[in-house]
Design a protein around this motif. Sequence first.
Motif, PDB file in Angstrom:
ATOM      1  N   VAL A   1       1.012  -1.040  -0.091  1.00 26.19           N
ATOM      2  CA  VAL A   1      -0.017   0.338  -0.300  1.00 26.19           C
ATOM      3  C   VAL A   1       0.958   1.118  -0.375  1.00 26.19           C
ATOM      4  O   VAL A   1       0.572   2.222  -0.677  1.00 26.19           O
ATOM      5  CB  VAL A   1      -1.111  -0.043   1.460  1.00 26.19           C
ATOM      6  CG1 VAL A   1      -1.480   1.329   1.058  1.00 26.19           C
ATOM      7  CG2 VAL A   1      -2.523  -1.177   1.099  1.00 26.19           C
ATOM      8  N   SER A   2       2.052   0.965   0.878  1.00 23.12           N
ATOM      9  CA  SER A   2       2.910   2.630   0.586  1.00 23.12           C
ATOM     10  C   SER A   2       3.880   2.479  -0.859  1.00 23.12           C
ATOM     11  O   SER A   2       3.610   3.633  -0.459  1.00 23.12           O
ATOM     12  CB  SER A   2       4.151   2.247   2.196  1.00 23.12           C
ATOM     13  OG  SER A   2       5.132   3.210   1.878  1.00 23.12           O
ATOM     14  N   THR A   3       4.296   1.117  -0.842  1.00 24.49           N
ATOM     15  CA  THR A   3       4.838   1.343  -1.995  1.00 24.49           C
ATOM     16  C   THR A   3       3.977   1.937  -3.497  1.00 24.49           C
ATOM     17  O   THR A   3       4.460   2.796  -4.036  1.00 24.49           O
ATOM     18  CB  THR A   3       5.278  -0.257  -2.511  1.00 24.49           C
ATOM     19  OG1 THR A   3       6.600  -0.580  -1.673  1.00 24.49           O
ATOM     20  CG2 THR A   3       5.837   0.348  -3.994  1.00 24.49           C
ATOM     21  N   ALA A   4       2.459   1.392  -3.471  1.00 23.54           N
ATOM     22  CA  ALA A   4       1.561   2.053  -4.434  1.00 23.54           C
ATOM     23  C   ALA A   4       0.913   3.520  -4.169  1.00 23.54           C
ATOM     24  O   ALA A   4       1.448   4.246  -5.721  1.00 23.54           O
ATOM     25  CB  ALA A   4      -0.021   1.270  -4.766  1.00 23.54           C
TER      26      ALA A   4
ATOM     27  N   THR B   1     -10.054   2.506  -6.269  1.00 23.57           N
ATOM     28  CA  THR B   1      -9.878   1.295  -7.025  1.00 23.57           C
ATOM     29  C   THR B   1      -9.395   0.391  -5.342  1.00 23.57           C
ATOM     30  O   THR B   1      -9.239   1.253  -4.479  1.00 23.57           O
ATOM     31  CB  THR B   1      -8.338   1.241  -7.527  1.00 23.57           C
ATOM     32  OG1 THR B   1      -8.213   0.236  -8.100  1.00 23.57           O
ATOM     33  CG2 THR B   1      -7.330   1.656  -7.308  1.00 23.57           C
ATOM     34  N   SER B   2      -9.311  -0.358  -5.648  1.00 24.02           N
ATOM     35  CA  SER B   2      -9.066  -0.930  -3.960  1.00 24.02           C
ATOM     36  C   SER B   2      -8.246  -2.114  -4.576  1.00 24.02           C
ATOM     37  O   SER B   2      -8.094  -2.491  -5.054  1.00 24.02           O
ATOM     38  CB  SER B   2     -10.683  -2.092  -3.273  1.00 24.02           C
ATOM     39  OG  SER B   2     -11.843  -1.076  -2.847  1.00 24.02           O
ATOM     40  N   TYR B   3      -7.187  -1.933  -2.891  1.00 24.60           N
ATOM     41  CA  TYR B   3      -6.465  -3.239  -2.990  1.00 24.60           C
ATOM     42  C   TYR B   3      -6.894  -4.247  -2.387  1.00 24.60           C
ATOM     43  O   TYR B   3      -7.720  -3.831  -1.727  1.00 24.60           O
ATOM     44  CB  TYR B   3      -4.999  -2.740  -1.944  1.00 24.60           C
ATOM     45  CG  TYR B   3      -4.058  -3.270  -1.436  1.00 24.60           C
ATOM     46  CD1 TYR B   3      -3.422  -3.923  -2.472  1.00 24.60           C
ATOM     47  CD2 TYR B   3      -4.047  -3.933  -0.559  1.00 24.60           C
ATOM     48  CE1 TYR B   3      -2.096  -4.735  -1.830  1.00 24.60           C
ATOM     49  CE2 TYR B   3      -2.799  -5.113  -0.044  1.00 24.60           C
ATOM     50  CZ  TYR B   3      -2.250  -5.372  -0.703  1.00 24.60           C
ATOM     51  OH  TYR B   3      -1.497  -5.964  -1.289  1.00 24.60           O
ATOM     52  N   GLN B   4      -6.613  -5.143  -2.476  1.00 24.50           N
ATOM     53  CA  GLN B   4      -7.154  -6.789  -2.253  1.00 24.50           C
ATOM     54  C   GLN B   4      -6.333  -7.837  -1.619  1.00 24.50           C
ATOM     55  O   GLN B   4      -5.220  -7.951  -1.746  1.00 24.50           O
ATOM     56  CB  GLN B   4      -7.431  -7.799  -3.569  1.00 24.50           C
ATOM     57  CG  GLN B   4      -9.052  -7.087  -3.446  1.00 24.50           C
ATOM     58  CD  GLN B   4      -9.661  -7.862  -4.972  1.00 24.50           C
ATOM     59  OE1 GLN B   4      -8.641  -7.972  -6.162  1.00 24.50           O
ATOM     60  NE2 GLN B   4     -10.751  -8.084  -5.199  1.00 24.50           N
ATOM     61  N   VAL B   5      -6.809  -8.920  -0.406  1.00 20.87           N
ATOM     62  CA  VAL B   5      -6.077  -9.436  -0.081  1.00 20.87           C
ATOM     63  C   VAL B   5      -6.881 -11.131   0.595  1.00 20.87           C
ATOM     64  O   VAL B   5      -8.132 -10.607  -0.127  1.00 20.87           O
ATOM     65  CB  VAL B   5      -5.612  -9.181   2.484  1.00 20.87           C
ATOM     66  CG1 VAL B   5      -4.193  -7.548   1.752  1.00 20.87           C
ATOM     67  CG2 VAL B   5      -6.603  -8.536   2.364  1.00 20.87           C
ATOM     68  N   GLU B   6      -6.163 -11.462   1.149  1.00 21.91           N
ATOM     69  CA  GLU B   6      -7.028 -12.409   1.517  1.00 21.91           C
ATOM     70  C   GLU B   6      -8.377 -12.976   1.632  1.00 21.91           C
ATOM     71  O   GLU B   6      -7.765 -12.186   3.485  1.00 21.91           O
ATOM     72  CB  GLU B   6      -6.061 -14.221   1.113  1.00 21.91           C
ATOM     73  CG  GLU B   6      -5.790 -14.361  -0.088  1.00 21.91           C
ATOM     74  CD  GLU B   6      -4.676 -15.369   0.482  1.00 21.91           C
ATOM     75  OE1 GLU B   6      -4.616 -16.375   0.988  1.00 21.91           O
ATOM     76  OE2 GLU B   6      -3.858 -16.072  -0.556  1.00 21.91           O
ATOM     77  N   ASP B   7      -8.879 -12.940   2.056  1.00 23.75           N
ATOM     78  CA  ASP B   7      -9.979 -13.614   3.139  1.00 23.75           C
ATOM     79  C   ASP B   7      -9.561 -14.994   4.128  1.00 23.75           C
ATOM     80  O   ASP B   7      -8.710 -15.368   3.495  1.00 23.75           O
ATOM     81  CB  ASP B   7     -10.603 -13.403   2.798  1.00 23.75           C
ATOM     82  CG  ASP B   7     -11.741 -14.552   1.629  1.00 23.75           C
ATOM     83  OD1 ASP B   7     -11.185 -15.244   1.805  1.00 23.75           O
ATOM     84  OD2 ASP B   7     -13.060 -14.455   1.327  1.00 23.75           O
ATOM     85  N   ASN B   8     -10.116 -15.747   5.578  1.00 22.09           N
ATOM     86  CA  ASN B   8      -9.782 -16.432   5.611  1.00 22.09           C
ATOM     87  C   ASN B   8     -10.618 -18.032   4.968  1.00 22.09           C
ATOM     88  O   ASN B   8      -9.760 -18.720   5.299  1.00 22.09           O
ATOM     89  CB  ASN B   8     -10.295 -16.664   7.411  1.00 22.09           C
ATOM     90  CG  ASN B   8      -9.703 -15.228   8.313  1.00 22.09           C
ATOM     91  OD1 ASN B   8      -8.854 -14.806   7.851  1.00 22.09           O
ATOM     92  ND2 ASN B   8     -10.893 -14.960   9.369  1.00 22.09           N
ATOM     93  N   GLY B   9     -10.943 -18.186   3.584  1.00 21.85           N
ATOM     94  CA  GLY B   9     -11.470 -19.169   3.379  1.00 21.85           C
ATOM     95  C   GLY B   9      -9.959 -18.406   1.389  1.00 21.85           C
ATOM     96  O   GLY B   9     -10.791 -20.274   0.496  1.00 21.85           O
ATOM     97  N   GLY B  10      -9.987 -18.201   1.668  1.00 16.24           N
ATOM     98  CA  GLY B  10      -8.848 -17.651   0.361  1.00 16.24           C
ATOM     99  C   GLY B  10      -9.258 -17.213  -0.737  1.00 16.24           C
ATOM    100  O   GLY B  10      -8.546 -17.146  -1.825  1.00 16.24           O
ATOM    101  N   GLY B  11     -10.178 -16.946  -0.503  1.00 18.48           N
ATOM    102  CA  GLY B  11     -10.667 -16.026  -1.810  1.00 18.48           C
ATOM    103  C   GLY B  11     -10.010 -14.634  -2.080  1.00 18.48           C
ATOM    104  O   GLY B  11      -9.340 -14.507  -0.706  1.00 18.48           O
TER     105      GLY B  11
END
Length: 158
Positions: free
Chosen positions: A44-47, A91-101
């Motif tokens: 996020v910082s780099t972006a 736009t949104s930065y995305q990360v994995e949820d606990n289910g892998g999505g």
Amino acid sequence: MRRGFTMIELIFVIVILGILAAVAIPKLAATRDDAKISKGLSEVSTALNDFGSYYTARGSFADNLSDMTNVTNWNPATIDVNATGGGNDDTSYQVEDNGGGLVNCVKFTFYSDGNITVASDYNSSASQSNICSGIVNSSTFTNGLAGTKQFGGKRIKL
């Protein structure tokens, strides 16, 4: 004279290994989550730095995020800041949820005047993500990355 281990000795070894595994596995999982949180904050910082450098050098944001940064976890992959007639786009930065999505975590709102607002895009009631929760609740995010950033450079054109 017998050779080998008795059944009792083998059971004790298995119980001891089970106890060690029960203690070690949660610690390893927490360490992995901490590493992913650090990676997310770094991206996020780099972006944000890349967006600012791009705007400063060209006087406008690009329509394609890959032209401004090499961070890949974005939804959607394109923005149209200049096509909205002075409006804004996000736009949104995305990360994995606990289910892998994937779950939206950090929202970047781009303004044609060079401002970028960075805010949490995480809805804790709708999705469960230890990684995103760690990112948006960290002091690095709340005290440094979140908020409106202004970049200049409209007079600099390449």
